[in-house]
Design a protein around this motif. Structure first.
Motif, mmCIF file in Angstrom:
data_model
loop_
_atom_site.group_PDB
_atom_site.id
_atom_site.type_symbol
_atom_site.label_atom_id
_atom_site.label_comp_id
_atom_site.label_asym_id
_atom_site.label_seq_id
_atom_site.Cartn_x
_atom_site.Cartn_y
_atom_site.Cartn_z
ATOM 1 N N SER A 129 21.005 -11.065 -5.278
ATOM 2 C CA SER A 129 22.112 -11.728 -4.610
ATOM 3 C C SER A 129 21.561 -12.809 -3.690
ATOM 4 O O SER A 129 20.393 -12.796 -3.295
ATOM 5 C CB SER A 129 22.925 -10.714 -3.796
ATOM 6 O OG SER A 129 22.124 -10.197 -2.757
ATOM 7 N N PHE A 130 22.437 -13.722 -3.347
ATOM 8 C CA PHE A 130 22.027 -14.824 -2.481
ATOM 9 C C PHE A 130 21.699 -14.316 -1.081
ATOM 10 O O PHE A 130 20.747 -14.775 -0.457
ATOM 11 C CB PHE A 130 23.151 -15.874 -2.433
ATOM 12 C CG PHE A 130 22.771 -17.084 -1.638
ATOM 13 C CD1 PHE A 130 21.837 -17.976 -2.124
ATOM 14 C CD2 PHE A 130 23.331 -17.321 -0.390
ATOM 15 C CE1 PHE A 130 21.479 -19.088 -1.397
ATOM 16 C CE2 PHE A 130 22.979 -18.434 0.350
ATOM 17 C CZ PHE A 130 22.046 -19.332 -0.159
ATOM 18 N N SER A 131 22.466 -13.357 -0.587
ATOM 19 C CA SER A 131 22.203 -12.808 0.746
ATOM 20 C C SER A 131 20.874 -12.053 0.774
ATOM 21 O O SER A 131 20.152 -12.081 1.773
ATOM 22 C CB SER A 131 23.351 -11.904 1.193
ATOM 23 O OG SER A 131 23.444 -10.788 0.340
ATOM 24 N N GLY A 132 20.520 -11.376 -0.294
ATOM 25 C CA GLY A 132 19.225 -10.690 -0.375
ATOM 26 C C GLY A 132 18.076 -11.688 -0.371
ATOM 27 O O GLY A 132 17.036 -11.456 0.248
ATOM 28 N N ILE B 229 18.162 -14.731 0.998
ATOM 29 C CA ILE B 229 18.087 -15.301 2.353
ATOM 30 C C ILE B 229 17.405 -14.312 3.296
ATOM 31 O O ILE B 229 16.573 -14.697 4.127
ATOM 32 C CB ILE B 229 19.500 -15.669 2.861
ATOM 33 C CG1 ILE B 229 20.115 -16.767 1.995
ATOM 34 C CG2 ILE B 229 19.470 -16.084 4.318
ATOM 35 C CD1 ILE B 229 19.366 -18.077 2.053
ATOM 36 N N ARG B 230 17.743 -13.019 3.195
ATOM 37 C CA ARG B 230 17.131 -12.013 4.049
ATOM 38 C C ARG B 230 15.627 -11.928 3.787
ATOM 39 O O ARG B 230 14.825 -11.866 4.720
ATOM 40 C CB ARG B 230 17.787 -10.660 3.807
ATOM 41 C CG ARG B 230 17.301 -9.622 4.795
ATOM 42 C CD ARG B 230 18.006 -8.267 4.691
ATOM 43 N NE ARG B 230 19.147 -8.251 3.805
ATOM 44 C CZ ARG B 230 19.397 -7.279 2.941
ATOM 45 N NH1 ARG B 230 18.610 -6.242 2.856
ATOM 46 N NH2 ARG B 230 20.465 -7.322 2.169
#
Length: 93
Positions: free
Chosen positions: A5-8, A10-11
């Motif tokens: 995922s995109f949030s993963g 970024i994290r």
């Protein structure tokens, strides 16, 4: 099975950048201390080797204060290899 995922992403990118800056901060903090310790240790080793070399080369006798040179540890002169004869050339007009 998990999907990326995109949030993963970024994290993970944030963790990498944070680790990089924390590592740089710690290196700037502790690097001078480590270098100082290494230089001190090298100086101590150099001084020990110098004292051992002086102790092995020169010995004083207690009878008449003569200095005895230990030639066993002295460097032997190296002979150069003779490749051939030396030829002296003269310039002819």
């Amino acid at each position: 099975m998990q999907e990326a995922s995109f949030s993963g992403f970024i994290r993970t990118l944030f963790y990498i950048i944070a680790f990089y800056y924390i590592f740089r901060f710690l290196v700037r903090l502790f690097f001078p201390i480590v270098v100082k310790k290494v230089v001190e240790k090298a100086g101590e080793n150099f001084q020990k080797q110098y004292q051992q070399a002086q102790g092995n080369s020169w010995q004083k006798t207690s009878n008449n204060d003569e200095i005895i040179i230990d030639t066993a540890n002295a460097k032997k002169t190296r002979e150069t290899k003779k490749v051939g004869e030396y030829v002296d050339y003269e310039e002819i007009d």
